[in-house]
Write an enzyme that holds these catalytic residues in place. Structure first.
Site, PDB file in Angstrom:
ATOM      1  N   LYS A  44      -3.485  11.036  -3.819  1.00  0.00           N
ATOM      2  CA  LYS A  44      -4.389   9.923  -4.315  1.00  0.00           C
ATOM      3  C   LYS A  44      -5.828   9.457  -4.261  1.00  0.00           C
ATOM      4  O   LYS A  44      -7.471   8.498  -3.830  1.00  0.00           O
ATOM      5  CB  LYS A  44      -3.775   7.988  -4.302  1.00  0.00           C
ATOM      6  CG  LYS A  44      -2.403   8.326  -5.758  1.00  0.00           C
ATOM      7  CD  LYS A  44      -2.127   6.979  -5.452  1.00  0.00           C
ATOM      8  CE  LYS A  44      -1.269   6.667  -3.836  1.00  0.00           C
ATOM      9  NZ  LYS A  44      -0.178   4.880  -4.676  1.00  0.00           N
ATOM     10  N   LYS A  46      -6.334   9.227  -1.377  1.00  0.00           N
ATOM     11  CA  LYS A  46      -6.614   8.037   0.436  1.00  0.00           C
ATOM     12  C   LYS A  46      -5.539   8.717   1.420  1.00  0.00           C
ATOM     13  O   LYS A  46      -4.310   8.936   1.134  1.00  0.00           O
ATOM     14  CB  LYS A  46      -5.716   6.945  -0.382  1.00  0.00           C
ATOM     15  CG  LYS A  46      -6.496   6.314  -0.926  1.00  0.00           C
ATOM     16  CD  LYS A  46      -4.965   5.079  -1.682  1.00  0.00           C
ATOM     17  CE  LYS A  46      -5.560   3.736  -2.741  1.00  0.00           C
ATOM     18  NZ  LYS A  46      -4.272   3.029  -2.455  1.00  0.00           N
TER      19      LYS A  46
END
Ligand code: C2G
Length: 130
Positions: A44, A46
Site C-alpha cells: 500500500k 506505507k
C-alpha cells in the site's frame, strides 16, 4: 446476531482509530477487525512503525472489538467476509466506493478530522528534529 467487519493498519493507534471502531461496533453486535500485515502495508506504500504483532495486540484489547485477524491482501475482502460470516463491511470514507464489489452491504463512515498516522509521524519528526 449482526456481525460487522472492518479493516485497517491501525499504526500509532490514535483517536480516529478508536472512533471508527466504536462507530463500527454500533452498527451491529459483534465486531471483527482485519489488521494489515506488514507486507500488505508495504504494497500500500506505507511502512508501519509498530509491527503487526503489536498492532494486533493493541486493537484486540479495545473494548469495542470482539475478534481480530490478519489481512493479507486488499483483494481478499470478500473471502474474509465469507469466512467470518460478516453482515456489514464498515470503512472510513477515505475508501469511499472502493469496496462496493463485496457480497455484503458496505457503509463508509466519516473520518475523524485533523488526525492521521501521517500527521502524527510528521509532528513527531518536527518536534524531535534536532
Ligand atoms: N480513520 C478514521 N479517522 C481518521 C483516521 C483513520 O476514521 N482520522 C479510519 C480509516 O478511514 C480506516 C481506519 O481508521 O477505516 C483505519 O485506518 P488506517 O489504519 O489508515 O487503515 P488503512 O491503511 O487505510 O487500511 O483493507 C483496507 C485497508 O487495510 C485499510
Amino acid at each position: 446476531m449482526k456481525k460487522v467487519i472492518t479493516f485497517g493498519t491501525f499504526d500509532l493507534f490514535h483517536i480516529g482509530h478508536l472512533k471508527i471502531l466504536e462507530r463500527a461496533k454500533q452498527e451491529g453486535d459483534y465486531l471483527i477487525v482485519g489488521i494489515s500485515s506488514d507486507e500488505l502495508n508495504i504494497k500500500k506504500g506505507k511502512q508501519s512503525v509498530f509491527p503487526l504483532a503489536e498492532r494486533l495486540e493493541i486493537v484486540k484489547s479495545i473494548k469495542f472489538v470482539d475478534e481480530v485477524f490478519i489481512e493479507e491482501d486488499l483483494e481478499l475482502k470478500d473471502e474474509y467476509i465469507k469466512i467470518y460470516s460478516a453482515d456489514l463491511l464498515v470503512m472510513g470514507n477515505d475508501w469511499k466506493d472502493k469496496f462496493n464489489w463485496v457480497s455484503c452491504p458496505v457503509k463508509y463512515l466519516e473520518r475523524t478530522p485533523n488526525i492521521s498516522t501521517t500527521y502524527l509521524k510528521n509532528s513527531i519528526a518536527m518536534v524531535y528534529k534536532d
